[in-house]
Scaffold this motif. Structure first.
Motif, PDB file in Angstrom:
ATOM      1  N   GLU A  59       2.619  30.781  34.583  1.00  0.00           N
ATOM      2  CA  GLU A  59       2.944  29.562  35.369  1.00  0.00           C
ATOM      3  C   GLU A  59       3.776  29.885  36.396  1.00  0.00           C
ATOM      4  N   PRO A  60       4.109  28.868  37.435  1.00  0.00           N
ATOM      5  CA  PRO A  60       4.875  29.377  38.278  1.00  0.00           C
ATOM      6  C   PRO A  60       6.510  29.952  37.934  1.00  0.00           C
ATOM      7  N   MET A  61       7.000  29.642  37.041  1.00  0.00           N
ATOM      8  CA  MET A  61       8.314  30.057  36.717  1.00  0.00           C
ATOM      9  C   MET A  61       8.250  31.629  36.441  1.00  0.00           C
ATOM     10  N   TYR A  62       7.310  32.079  35.668  1.00  0.00           N
ATOM     11  CA  TYR A  62       7.009  33.273  35.160  1.00  0.00           C
ATOM     12  C   TYR A  62       6.362  34.138  36.394  1.00  0.00           C
ATOM     13  N   ILE A  63       5.697  33.496  37.302  1.00  0.00           N
ATOM     14  CA  ILE A  63       5.260  34.381  38.404  1.00  0.00           C
ATOM     15  C   ILE A  63       6.245  34.754  39.346  1.00  0.00           C
ATOM     16  N   PHE A  64       7.351  33.442  39.522  1.00  0.00           N
ATOM     17  CA  PHE A  64       8.443  34.173  40.318  1.00  0.00           C
ATOM     18  C   PHE A  64       9.380  35.095  39.563  1.00  0.00           C
ATOM     19  N   LEU A  65       9.276  35.010  38.306  1.00  0.00           N
ATOM     20  CA  LEU A  65      10.071  35.710  37.513  1.00  0.00           C
ATOM     21  C   LEU A  65       9.492  37.421  37.727  1.00  0.00           C
ATOM     22  N   SER A  66       8.147  37.470  37.729  1.00  0.00           N
ATOM     23  CA  SER A  66       7.511  38.726  37.663  1.00  0.00           C
ATOM     24  C   SER A  66       7.932  39.321  39.286  1.00  0.00           C
ATOM     25  N   MET A  67       7.844  38.492  40.313  1.00  0.00           N
ATOM     26  CA  MET A  67       8.502  38.818  41.628  1.00  0.00           C
ATOM     27  C   MET A  67       9.838  39.414  41.560  1.00  0.00           C
ATOM     28  N   LEU A  68      10.470  38.695  40.783  1.00  0.00           N
ATOM     29  CA  LEU A  68      12.204  39.480  40.586  1.00  0.00           C
ATOM     30  C   LEU A  68      12.238  40.473  39.996  1.00  0.00           C
ATOM     31  N   SER A  69      11.425  40.669  38.889  1.00  0.00           N
ATOM     32  CA  SER A  69      11.155  41.945  38.171  1.00  0.00           C
ATOM     33  C   SER A  69      10.882  43.196  39.159  1.00  0.00           C
ATOM     34  N   SER A  70       9.954  42.679  39.966  1.00  0.00           N
ATOM     35  CA  SER A  70       9.481  43.893  40.688  1.00  0.00           C
ATOM     36  C   SER A  70      10.443  44.231  41.855  1.00  0.00           C
ATOM     37  N   THR A  71      10.980  43.114  42.268  1.00  0.00           N
ATOM     38  CA  THR A  71      12.381  43.682  43.204  1.00  0.00           C
ATOM     39  C   THR A  71      13.419  44.298  42.623  1.00  0.00           C
ATOM     40  N   ASP A  72      13.947  43.964  41.229  1.00  0.00           N
ATOM     41  CA  ASP A  72      14.690  44.650  40.623  1.00  0.00           C
ATOM     42  C   ASP A  72      14.413  46.199  40.470  1.00  0.00           C
ATOM     43  N   LEU A  73      12.993  46.525  40.203  1.00  0.00           N
ATOM     44  CA  LEU A  73      12.870  47.870  39.765  1.00  0.00           C
ATOM     45  C   LEU A  73      13.005  48.731  41.183  1.00  0.00           C
ATOM     46  N   VAL A  74      12.628  48.042  42.436  1.00  0.00           N
ATOM     47  CA  VAL A  74      12.554  48.691  43.797  1.00  0.00           C
ATOM     48  C   VAL A  74      14.085  48.797  44.045  1.00  0.00           C
ATOM     49  N   LEU A  75      14.926  47.954  43.813  1.00  0.00           N
ATOM     50  CA  LEU A  75      16.241  47.827  44.253  1.00  0.00           C
ATOM     51  C   LEU A  75      17.096  48.862  43.375  1.00  0.00           C
ATOM     52  N   SER A  76      16.906  48.969  42.019  1.00  0.00           N
ATOM     53  CA  SER A  76      17.707  50.075  41.239  1.00  0.00           C
ATOM     54  C   SER A  76      16.980  51.326  41.573  1.00  0.00           C
ATOM     55  N   THR A  77      15.684  51.448  41.889  1.00  0.00           N
ATOM     56  CA  THR A  77      15.117  53.027  42.237  1.00  0.00           C
ATOM     57  C   THR A  77      15.545  53.510  43.494  1.00  0.00           C
ATOM     58  N   SER A  78      16.075  52.574  44.245  1.00  0.00           N
ATOM     59  CA  SER A  78      16.264  52.945  45.700  1.00  0.00           C
ATOM     60  C   SER A  78      17.836  53.668  45.863  1.00  0.00           C
ATOM     61  N   ILE A  79      18.536  53.312  44.690  1.00  0.00           N
ATOM     62  CA  ILE A  79      19.817  54.058  44.717  1.00  0.00           C
ATOM     63  C   ILE A  79      20.106  55.161  43.563  1.00  0.00           C
ATOM     64  N   ILE A  80      19.805  54.574  42.079  1.00  0.00           N
ATOM     65  CA  ILE A  80      20.225  55.348  41.139  1.00  0.00           C
ATOM     66  C   ILE A  80      19.770  56.841  41.002  1.00  0.00           C
ATOM     67  N   PRO A  81      18.574  57.246  41.378  1.00  0.00           N
ATOM     68  CA  PRO A  81      18.101  58.548  41.034  1.00  0.00           C
ATOM     69  C   PRO A  81      19.037  59.289  42.214  1.00  0.00           C
ATOM     70  N   LYS A  82      19.254  59.105  43.350  1.00  0.00           N
ATOM     71  CA  LYS A  82      20.333  59.948  44.148  1.00  0.00           C
ATOM     72  C   LYS A  82      21.834  59.824  43.884  1.00  0.00           C
ATOM     73  N   ILE A  83      22.030  58.881  43.155  1.00  0.00           N
ATOM     74  CA  ILE A  83      23.507  58.824  42.657  1.00  0.00           C
ATOM     75  C   ILE A  83      23.534  59.723  41.318  1.00  0.00           C
ATOM     76  N   LEU A  84      22.633  59.699  40.612  1.00  0.00           N
ATOM     77  CA  LEU A  84      22.362  60.520  39.515  1.00  0.00           C
ATOM     78  C   LEU A  84      22.371  62.090  39.933  1.00  0.00           C
ATOM     79  N   ALA A  85      21.873  62.326  41.109  1.00  0.00           N
ATOM     80  CA  ALA A  85      21.622  63.657  41.600  1.00  0.00           C
ATOM     81  C   ALA A  85      22.951  64.129  41.967  1.00  0.00           C
ATOM     82  N   ILE A  86      23.854  63.228  42.623  1.00  0.00           N
ATOM     83  CA  ILE A  86      25.151  63.631  43.133  1.00  0.00           C
ATOM     84  C   ILE A  86      25.971  63.941  42.019  1.00  0.00           C
ATOM     85  N   PHE A  87      25.901  62.940  40.953  1.00  0.00           N
ATOM     86  CA  PHE A  87      26.854  62.925  39.723  1.00  0.00           C
ATOM     87  C   PHE A  87      26.539  64.364  38.672  1.00  0.00           C
TER      88      PHE A  87
END
Length: 314
Positions: A59-87
């Motif tokens: 349904e539209p609500m969950y299709i938008f939710l899947s878009m949000l989840s995909s965005t969250d994956l890219v957003l967190s992966t863009s910073i956390i691996p490098k931050i952990l490498a620093i730490f």
């Protein structure tokens, strides 16, 4: 690798400090960061899998939710691996162009996240204010066009930021006092007038996040007006319950954004590590919390997750 001469240059690398003032505690700080990232990965991949295989969620609500989840994956992966490498490994170096790429991904996908939250507010508005026309308004082509518009808007407005940063001459220090390549932190090192770049960054933030927040608030004013016109308390409660998850997701994203912005602009006496932790929170907390919110609040998702765990235990 501290450069102290006054000659203009384009550095081959930058050095990320991590969290200034808390370098001795980096290892302990890494534990909640790592835990949040693991939860974000597991939660969002699980959410995407369930939405894909569960036909009742197409349904539209969950299709938008899947878009949000995909965005969250890219957003967190863009910073956390490098931050952990620093730490963990004190791996503070980041290539100049990699830094600009990270800058683009961080700011564009933060804007995309804001855009999808607005799209989901529109979805809730149509579902509650025009329920009989819900499926005829939010057709698959319309959903795809909304998704593409959100992405194109964010990318086209954010893309000039790294290009402007790339054209600046740099001299003196190449140390970025941040845990990732945030636009203002990088541009601060430039040996040139950065007024236009800074002003453009502020305007883009206000236009994207600020305008989205205004439209979301307006959507919910219309939603509440429609809800309070319903005849029974049970009908009102049922209508509002369909918005609960989205309201939580809005608060989880926008509260840290607004708080970080206010502290950055007006909290001159606030310690630098507070600024960095607040700036990291709106990139890390939503990807971790959103799957939990929708997993708990959405019956179909909750049941499917429980079934997956039962199946894995057999």
């Amino acid at each position: 690798m501290l450069v102290l001469n006054t000659t203009n240059f384009q550095p081959s690398t930058f050095l990320l400090v991590g969290i200034p003032g808390l370098e001795a505690e980096h290892y302990w700080i890494s534990l909640p960061f790592c835990s949040a990232y693991i939860i974000a990965l597991m939660g969002n991949f699980t959410l995407l899998f369930i939405i894909k295989v569960e036909e009742s969620l197409h349904e539209p609500m969950y299709i938008f939710l899947s878009m949000l989840s995909s965005t969250d994956l890219v957003l967190s992966t863009s910073i956390i691996p490098k931050i952990l490498a620093i730490f963990w490994f004190n791996s503070r170096e980041i290539d100049f162009h990699s830094c600009l790429t990270q800058m683009f991904f961080i700011h564009s996908f933060a804007a995309i996240e804001s855009g999808f939250l607005l799209a989901m507010a529109f979805d809730r508005y149509v579902a509650i204010c025009n329920p009989l026309r819900y499926t005829s308004i939010l057709t698959n082509p319309v959903i795809i066009n909304i998704g593409l518009s959100v992405v194109v808007r964010a990318v086209s407005l954010v893309a000039p930021l790294p290009f402007l940063a790339r054209r600046f001459p740099y001299c003196g220090s190449n140390i970025v006092h941040h845990s990732y390549c945030e636009h203002m932190a990088v541009v601060k090192l430039a040996c040139a007038d950065t007024t236009f770049s800074n002003l453009y960054g502020i305007i883009v933030a206000l236009f994207l996040v600020g305008l989205d927040l205004i439209f979301i608030a307006f959507s919910y004013i219309l939603i509440l007006r429609a809800v309070f016109r319903l005849a029974s308390d049970e009908a009102r409660l049922k209508a509002l319950s369909t918005c609960a998850s989205h309201i939580c997701a809005i608060l989880v994203f926008y509260v840290p954004v607004v708080l970080s912005s206010v502290v950055h602009r007006f909290g001159q006496k606030v310690a630098p590590h507070v600024h960095i932790l607040l700036a990291s929170s709106y990139l890390l907390i939503p990807p971790m919390i959103n799957p939990i919110i929708y997993g708990i609040k959405t019956k179909q998702i909750c049941e499917r997750v429980l079934n997956l765990f039962r199946w894995s235990c057999k």
